[in-house]
Design a protein around this motif. Structure first.
Motif, PDB file in Angstrom:
ATOM      1  N   PHE A  81       0.969  -1.094   0.055  1.00 32.82           N
ATOM      2  CA  PHE A  81      -0.025  -0.107  -0.083  1.00 32.82           C
ATOM      3  C   PHE A  81       0.740   1.455  -0.031  1.00 32.82           C
ATOM      4  N   LYS A 112      -8.033  -6.736   2.078  1.00 33.30           N
ATOM      5  CA  LYS A 112      -6.955  -6.074   2.735  1.00 33.30           C
ATOM      6  C   LYS A 112      -6.974  -4.319   2.679  1.00 33.30           C
ATOM      7  N   SER A 113      -7.663  -4.098   1.699  1.00 30.78           N
ATOM      8  CA  SER A 113      -7.938  -2.608   1.529  1.00 30.78           C
ATOM      9  C   SER A 113      -8.725  -1.838   2.344  1.00 30.78           C
ATOM     10  N   GLU A 115      -9.216  -3.418   5.561  1.00 32.84           N
ATOM     11  CA  GLU A 115      -8.326  -3.670   6.564  1.00 32.84           C
ATOM     12  C   GLU A 115      -7.341  -2.322   6.863  1.00 32.84           C
ATOM     13  N   TRP A 116      -6.702  -2.038   5.609  1.00 32.48           N
ATOM     14  CA  TRP A 116      -5.920  -0.869   5.625  1.00 32.48           C
ATOM     15  C   TRP A 116      -6.516   0.521   5.962  1.00 32.48           C
ATOM     16  N   ASN A 119      -7.440   1.148   9.452  1.00 33.61           N
ATOM     17  CA  ASN A 119      -6.384   1.388  10.384  1.00 33.61           C
ATOM     18  C   ASN A 119      -5.651   2.662   9.889  1.00 33.61           C
ATOM     19  N   TYR A 120      -6.011   3.264   8.801  1.00 31.26           N
ATOM     20  CA  TYR A 120      -5.253   4.513   8.453  1.00 31.26           C
ATOM     21  C   TYR A 120      -5.398   5.727   9.116  1.00 31.26           C
TER      22      TYR A 120
END
Length: 180
Positions: A81, A112-113, A115-116, A119-120
């Protein structure tokens, strides 16, 4: 509805592509009220452009690269990412996110996006809800997008309208346009 099958390829024309994006816009409009559209680059670039104009919403982009290594060009590898989201949207716009990709192939990128994104750092405290959208879902995808106008009964290679540019050089385009 779907143009042509060539071997295991699904060839999409610009007209069919735009019609599919419009169907996606209608589906979203009827069932969800997002506050921002986040596109997964590069596949979502034309989709998010059209949707943002139709739905009148701010946009953001996340860039993801799949690194497979030598000899694994056709396999999905580890996802990398970008460090930041690219957006002019305000933090408050990230309340109800609609995460968009062109297709759900295996489902890994969308999973996964999400999840990312959750958490951003800069926007995670503003996100109340994340829903997903794509134009096509392949049969073997383990991910079920919230919005998807075309659910395929098999797993073809989808040839999108701009994909032929990957095979051309700028010299080819100059020659084609007689601009030497």
């Amino acid at each position: 509805m779907i143009n042509k099958f060539m071997a295991d390829k699904l060839i999409i024309s610009f007209e069919e592509y735009n019609r599919t994006v419009e169907k996606l816009a209608i589906e979203i409009h009827k069932k969800y009220n997002p506050t921002v559209l986040i596109g997964i680059m590069r596949g979502a670039a034309p989709i998010i452009d059209i949707l943002s104009r139709i739905l009148k919403l701010p946009i953001a982009y996340i860039v993801i690269q799949s690194y497979s290594g030598e000899g694994m060009e056709d396999k999905q590898g580890e996802l990398m990412f970008a460090r930041e989201i690219s957006s002019l949207a305000n933090n408050e716009d990230f309340n109800r996110v609609l995460l968009i990709d062109d297709l759900s192939d295996t489902g890994l990128t969308l999973n996964k996006s999400i999840e990312w994104l959750k958490n951003y750092g800069p926007t995670k405290s503003f996100i109340k809800e994340v829903k997903t959208a794509c134009l096509w879902k392949k049969k073997s995808s383990s991910f079920e997008p919230d919005f998807c106008p075309v659910k395929l009964e098999n797993d073809p290679w989808i040839v999108q309208p701009t994909e032929h540019y990957e095979e051309l050089t700028i010299e080819d385009i100059i020659k084609k346009n007689n601009q030497g």
